[in-house]
Scaffold this active site. Sequence first.
Site, PDB file in Angstrom:
ATOM      1  N   CYS A 114       0.814  -1.224   0.000  1.00 35.72           N
ATOM      2  CA  CYS A 114       0.000   0.000   0.000  1.00 35.72           C
ATOM      3  C   CYS A 114       0.846   1.271   0.000  1.00 35.72           C
ATOM      4  O   CYS A 114       0.338   2.360  -0.265  1.00 35.72           O
ATOM      5  CB  CYS A 114      -0.941   0.012   1.196  1.00 35.72           C
ATOM      6  SG  CYS A 114      -2.031  -1.402   1.226  1.00 35.72           S
ATOM      7  N   HIS A 242      -3.263   7.465   2.973  1.00 35.30           N
ATOM      8  CA  HIS A 242      -3.654   6.166   2.424  1.00 35.30           C
ATOM      9  C   HIS A 242      -5.013   5.792   3.021  1.00 35.30           C
ATOM     10  O   HIS A 242      -5.221   5.898   4.238  1.00 35.30           O
ATOM     11  CB  HIS A 242      -2.600   5.112   2.784  1.00 35.30           C
ATOM     12  CG  HIS A 242      -3.047   3.713   2.513  1.00 35.30           C
ATOM     13  ND1 HIS A 242      -3.660   3.344   1.329  1.00 35.30           N
ATOM     14  CD2 HIS A 242      -2.977   2.582   3.272  1.00 35.30           C
ATOM     15  CE1 HIS A 242      -3.944   2.052   1.386  1.00 35.30           C
ATOM     16  NE2 HIS A 242      -3.545   1.574   2.541  1.00 35.30           N
ATOM     17  N   ASN A 272     -10.196   0.063   0.416  1.00 33.09           N
ATOM     18  CA  ASN A 272      -8.736   0.148   0.384  1.00 33.09           C
ATOM     19  C   ASN A 272      -8.251  -0.393  -0.968  1.00 33.09           C
ATOM     20  O   ASN A 272      -8.424  -1.570  -1.260  1.00 33.09           O
ATOM     21  CB  ASN A 272      -8.158  -0.683   1.551  1.00 33.09           C
ATOM     22  CG  ASN A 272      -6.643  -0.667   1.589  1.00 33.09           C
ATOM     23  OD1 ASN A 272      -5.987  -0.251   0.647  1.00 33.09           O
ATOM     24  ND2 ASN A 272      -6.087  -1.152   2.685  1.00 33.09           N
TER      25      ASN A 272
HETATM   26  N1  COA Z   1     -18.474  -8.005  10.199  1.00 28.92           N
HETATM   27  C1  COA Z   1     -18.877  -8.239  11.466  1.00 28.92           C
HETATM   28  N2  COA Z   1     -18.051  -8.588  12.447  1.00 28.92           N
HETATM   29  C2  COA Z   1     -16.754  -8.688  12.132  1.00 28.92           C
HETATM   30  C3  COA Z   1     -16.264  -8.458  10.842  1.00 28.92           C
HETATM   31  C4  COA Z   1     -17.189  -8.110   9.855  1.00 28.92           C
HETATM   32  N3  COA Z   1     -16.820  -7.866   8.579  1.00 28.92           N
HETATM   33  N4  COA Z   1     -14.922  -8.623  10.845  1.00 28.92           N
HETATM   34  C5  COA Z   1     -14.585  -8.955  12.090  1.00 28.92           C
HETATM   35  N5  COA Z   1     -15.690  -9.006  12.872  1.00 28.92           N
HETATM   36  C6  COA Z   1     -15.799  -9.336  14.296  1.00 28.92           C
HETATM   37  C7  COA Z   1     -14.665 -10.172  14.783  1.00 28.92           C
HETATM   38  O1  COA Z   1     -14.887 -11.541  14.535  1.00 28.92           O
HETATM   39  C8  COA Z   1     -14.659  -9.854  16.254  1.00 28.92           C
HETATM   40  O2  COA Z   1     -15.679 -10.592  16.877  1.00 28.92           O
HETATM   41  P1  COA Z   1     -15.477 -11.199  18.352  1.00 28.92           P
HETATM   42  O3  COA Z   1     -15.270  -9.992  19.238  1.00 28.92           O
HETATM   43  O4  COA Z   1     -16.729 -11.932  18.595  1.00 28.92           O
HETATM   44  O5  COA Z   1     -14.261 -12.064  18.280  1.00 28.92           O
HETATM   45  C9  COA Z   1     -15.061  -8.374  16.298  1.00 28.92           C
HETATM   46  O6  COA Z   1     -15.737  -8.127  15.048  1.00 28.92           O
HETATM   47  C10 COA Z   1     -13.911  -7.426  16.429  1.00 28.92           C
HETATM   48  O7  COA Z   1     -12.914  -7.812  15.491  1.00 28.92           O
HETATM   49  P2  COA Z   1     -11.605  -7.005  15.301  1.00 28.92           P
HETATM   50  O8  COA Z   1     -10.787  -7.668  14.242  1.00 28.92           O
HETATM   51  O9  COA Z   1     -10.976  -6.772  16.657  1.00 28.92           O
HETATM   52  O10 COA Z   1     -12.217  -5.625  14.754  1.00 28.92           O
HETATM   53  P3  COA Z   1     -11.508  -4.257  14.510  1.00 28.92           P
HETATM   54  O11 COA Z   1     -12.202  -3.197  15.236  1.00 28.92           O
HETATM   55  O12 COA Z   1     -10.003  -4.362  14.692  1.00 28.92           O
HETATM   56  O13 COA Z   1     -11.770  -4.020  12.952  1.00 28.92           O
HETATM   57  C11 COA Z   1     -10.575  -4.133  10.879  1.00 28.92           C
HETATM   58  C12 COA Z   1     -11.256  -4.923  11.997  1.00 28.92           C
HETATM   59  C13 COA Z   1      -9.989  -5.104   9.898  1.00 28.92           C
HETATM   60  C14 COA Z   1     -11.638  -3.279  10.219  1.00 28.92           C
HETATM   61  C15 COA Z   1      -9.491  -3.217  11.498  1.00 28.92           C
HETATM   62  O14 COA Z   1      -8.693  -3.980  12.379  1.00 28.92           O
HETATM   63  C16 COA Z   1      -8.602  -2.589  10.469  1.00 28.92           C
HETATM   64  O15 COA Z   1      -9.038  -1.773   9.667  1.00 28.92           O
HETATM   65  N6  COA Z   1      -7.309  -2.889  10.508  1.00 28.92           N
HETATM   66  C17 COA Z   1      -6.351  -2.300   9.624  1.00 28.92           C
HETATM   67  C18 COA Z   1      -6.462  -2.974   8.290  1.00 28.92           C
HETATM   68  C19 COA Z   1      -5.589  -2.343   7.281  1.00 28.92           C
HETATM   69  O16 COA Z   1      -5.396  -1.166   7.284  1.00 28.92           O
HETATM   70  N7  COA Z   1      -5.106  -3.196   6.403  1.00 28.92           N
HETATM   71  C20 COA Z   1      -4.391  -2.836   5.256  1.00 28.92           C
HETATM   72  C21 COA Z   1      -3.102  -2.254   5.539  1.00 28.92           C
HETATM   73  S1  COA Z   1      -2.672  -1.270   4.174  1.00 28.92           S
END
Ligand code: COA
Length: 316
Positions: A114, A242, A272
């Site tokens: 990215c 980004h 993204n």
């Molecule tokens: N819909 C509903 N629930 C979801 C889900 C979805 N699409 N994805 C994950 N969950 C659930 C998980 O299973 C978890 O459930 P649990 O508490 O019962 O175990 C809960 O939501 C929280 O998950 P978590 O992964 O801790 O959520 P988060 O707040 O960290 O959000 C992302 C997840 C991926 C949106 C976030 O971590 C993120 O944006 N990370 C950076 C990603 C990124 O920038 N990547 C590219 C780099 S360039």
Amino acid sequence: MNGIKIRGTGRGVPEHIVTNDDLARIVDTSDEWITARTGIRHRHHLQAGETITDLTVAAARGALEKAGVAPEDIGACIVATLTPETLVPSAACQVQRALGLPHDTICFDLNAACTGFLFALHTMECLLNASPRKFGLVIGAENLSRVTNWADRGTCILFGDGAGAAVVECREGWSSISAVLGCHGTGGMLRIPGPETGVPCHVYMEGTKVFKFAVEAVPWCIDQVLHRAGLTVDDVDFFVFHQANARIIDLAVRKYRIPQEKYYKNIGEYGNTSAASVPLVLSELEESGRVGPGSRVLTVAFGGGLTWGGAVVEFA
Ligand code: COA
């Protein structure tokens, strides 16, 4: 070293839109969850018969037109991508053929995930200093829907396809973009295995860990770039982040007290798009007139590798 400035930008985006409700029909998720946790409302995906090359060429053509620069004036063409249509010829060589760039134009692809567009901008600045032709094409293009695991709700909601491009010019007396780039070699929290590794070629990500990395990397990059360029936050006309998660942008904006008219989010529209994300923002900003001749933009990105980077780039 002489610096580069942006002469014009362009973009290529697939027509097909995938909404959060569409995804809620294939994995256990909801529009409310995706919007609240990421800011994404929909993303654009390539359909059968369409290629990322088409979008890449469209973005490059748009940038050349906007810049008023002819293909024969391009000294180098770099495509930042981790999802080229073909490994060989490179995406940049495909652009060369489609646009009729000269045979001595240096064309190659670059993968810094990215952060790729920023790595490419810096590389272009170095290349154009040594090139007899002073215009370069810097492109970010991704077909992330191809490497998406449609059974993983933690990742399949995030990514979109698209391409953005900038024509840059290098001139004596222009200051450098002051790029700050870095890498930390680890695939632990974010990786896409190559072919024939025995595991599907999909995004594997520990989202929360990547989120924490990003929240630290973004301000670190901003501080380093400002320091290197000898500027303050107030000297910057526009911040281009980004587009990985709206919450990451919101945290940075709050930390630096960046007013609303000085940054922009299009993650709601595109999700993204990895290396395409920064140039897609630049292109929309230029088209709407929010940045233009003389604007000084600070851009920052982070991603797999892990990689991170920032730069100050002006519009000529
Ligand atoms: N819909 C509903 N629930 C979801 C889900 C979805 N699409 N994805 C994950 N969950 C659930 C998980 O299973 C978890 O459930 P649990 O508490 O019962 O175990 C809960 O939501 C929280 O998950 P978590 O992964 O801790 O959520 P988060 O707040 O960290 O959000 C992302 C997840 C991926 C949106 C976030 O971590 C993120 O944006 N990370 C950076 C990603 C990124 O920038 N990547 C590219 C780099 S360039």
